[in-house]
Design an enzyme around this catalytic site. Structure first.
Site, PDB file in Angstrom:
ATOM      1  N   GLU A  46       0.825  -1.214   0.000  1.00 16.70           N
ATOM      2  CA  GLU A  46       0.000   0.000   0.000  1.00 16.70           C
ATOM      3  C   GLU A  46       0.859   1.265   0.000  1.00 16.70           C
ATOM      4  O   GLU A  46       0.840   2.066   0.933  1.00 16.70           O
ATOM      5  CB  GLU A  46      -0.966  -0.011   1.192  1.00 16.70           C
ATOM      6  CG  GLU A  46      -1.992  -1.133   1.111  1.00 16.70           C
ATOM      7  CD  GLU A  46      -3.078  -1.044   2.159  1.00 16.70           C
ATOM      8  OE1 GLU A  46      -4.206  -1.495   1.886  1.00 16.70           O
ATOM      9  OE2 GLU A  46      -2.805  -0.521   3.265  1.00 16.70           O
ATOM     10  N   GLU A  51      -6.422  -7.123  -1.487  1.00 17.17           N
ATOM     11  CA  GLU A  51      -6.958  -7.057  -0.127  1.00 17.17           C
ATOM     12  C   GLU A  51      -8.409  -6.625  -0.220  1.00 17.17           C
ATOM     13  O   GLU A  51      -8.718  -5.610  -0.850  1.00 17.17           O
ATOM     14  CB  GLU A  51      -6.207  -6.044   0.750  1.00 17.17           C
ATOM     15  CG  GLU A  51      -4.784  -6.402   1.096  1.00 17.17           C
ATOM     16  CD  GLU A  51      -4.186  -5.420   2.108  1.00 17.17           C
ATOM     17  OE1 GLU A  51      -4.959  -4.838   2.907  1.00 17.17           O
ATOM     18  OE2 GLU A  51      -2.964  -5.229   2.084  1.00 17.17           O
TER      19      GLU A  51
END
Length: 356
Positions: free
Chosen positions: A157, A268
């Site tokens: 991320e 995710e």
């Protein structure tokens, strides 16, 4: 007539096979497994029979496992040795391995990208060599243990950069050079076949944020070029922003593919079975999905359809479906698991992986 009668069942069988296996990667992140087992957790399948979690996942259609890798965590959790041990079990169960390199001793995400202890925080040349050597060491270690790796994500991320302070977004050239070094750590490793190299950002529904990051690193004048990586991964969570609609995700994934020419994955995602007090309103085109086990299946199927209908859309990973000691998974929703935290028994929603 007999030939037509024979061909028809074959055609139906082929169509069913294609429908149930449209995504190449049908995965789950079970990084916490060894910690949970150490705490005495014994997982059970939907029938209440005790089994290793990896076998339960495999039986429900999961074919790939995502594992977070930390550099030098204080208690050894998620370090290289931990991940080799976990990956051996994943391999034995017949699933592929996807390594998520955090390049940190702890959690890395948009709010935290702490440089590991002992790595440079003031010289980008030194840091990029450390990134290269570490990445190559991780990959070489898996190779020496006879474990193939399908995917390596170089950062977790990283919309706001990585390896702060040198890799903060006030210097995209530094970010690009770090990513280039990590990519070549994978490419120069002894792993064979070579893993696919992924760049992974959060807020996968936000096309403008995705575009800004990739345009910034690729036009920074630094070493990173498109051929350094193969895949674009995104996180897609429904409970942090009402703008995170499936429609927005569809637009973002299609634009990522058409603009940068990479295969795309949702790496995710979660859906709650209980969310009595959400901190944010849920996206408008998800409000018909109940907070329930059945709702989990519906949500995953809808996200999988978005991915599958995107040219180059190849995978979906559910984040930590079995972390029974952390049912909220960091969200304001009470329970996002596909394993019941009270009984350690798999929920029927886990079977959704056999349908995507």
């Amino acid at each position: 007539m007999l030939g037509k009668m024979i061909l028809l069942p074959l055609f139906v069988l082929l169509c069913h096979s294609l429908a149930s296996a449209s995504l190449a990667y049908r995965g789950a992140d079970i990084s916490s497994l060894l910690i949970e087992e150490k705490a005495g957790i014994k997982y059970k399948d939907v029938n209440g029979q005790a089994q290793p979690l990896e076998n339960i996942l495999k039986a429900n259609g999961v074919n790939s496992v995502r594992q977070r890798v930390w550099v030098n965590p204080s208690d050894g959790s998620y370090n290289l040795d931990y991940n080799v041990k976990l990956a051996k079990r994943v391999k034995a169960a017949g699933m592929s391995v996807y390594l998520d390199l955090h390049f940190s001793d702890t959690w890395a995400d948009p709010s935290h990208q702490t440089t590991p202890r002992g790595w440079s925080t003031n010289d980008i040349g030194t840091l990029t060599w450390q990134v290269y050597n570490y990445t190559k060491e991780v990959c070489d270690t898996f190779a020496s243990n006879g474990i193939d790796v399908s995917i390596v994500a170089i950062g977790n991320e990283i919309r706001n950069g990585l390896l702060w302070p040198l890799g903060k977004p006030n210097n995209y050239a530094n970010i690009a050079n770090i990513l280039h070094s990590a990519a070549f750590g994978v490419k120069d490793s002894t792993l064979s076949p070579k893993p696919k190299i992924m760049i992974h950002l959060d807020n996968g529904w936000d096309w403008s944020a995705q575009k800004f990051f990739y345009d910034s690193v690729l036009s920074s004048g630094a070493k990173l070029v498109k051929s350094d990586f193969d895949l674009i991964g995104v996180s897609y969570y429904p409970f942090y922003n009402p703008s995170a609609t499936l429609s927005a995700l569809t637009t973002s994934l299609k634009n990522l593919r058409s603009t940068y020419g990479k295969d795309v994955l949702v790496v995710e995602t979660d859906w709650p079975v209980s969310c009595p007090n959400p901190a944010y309103a849920f996206p408008s085109d998800l409000k018909d999905i109940p907070f329930s086990v059945a709702g989990q299946k519906t949500f995953v199927q809808r996200v999988a359809n978005v991915v599958a209908q995107t040219p180059g859309g190849i995978g979906l990973y559910y984040w930590e479906p079995a972390w029974v000691q952390n049912a909220a998974l960091g969200s304001s929703c009470a329970d996002n698991l596909m394993v019941d935290w009270r009984t350690d028994q798999a929920r029927t929603s886990l079977s959704v992986f056999g349908t995507i």
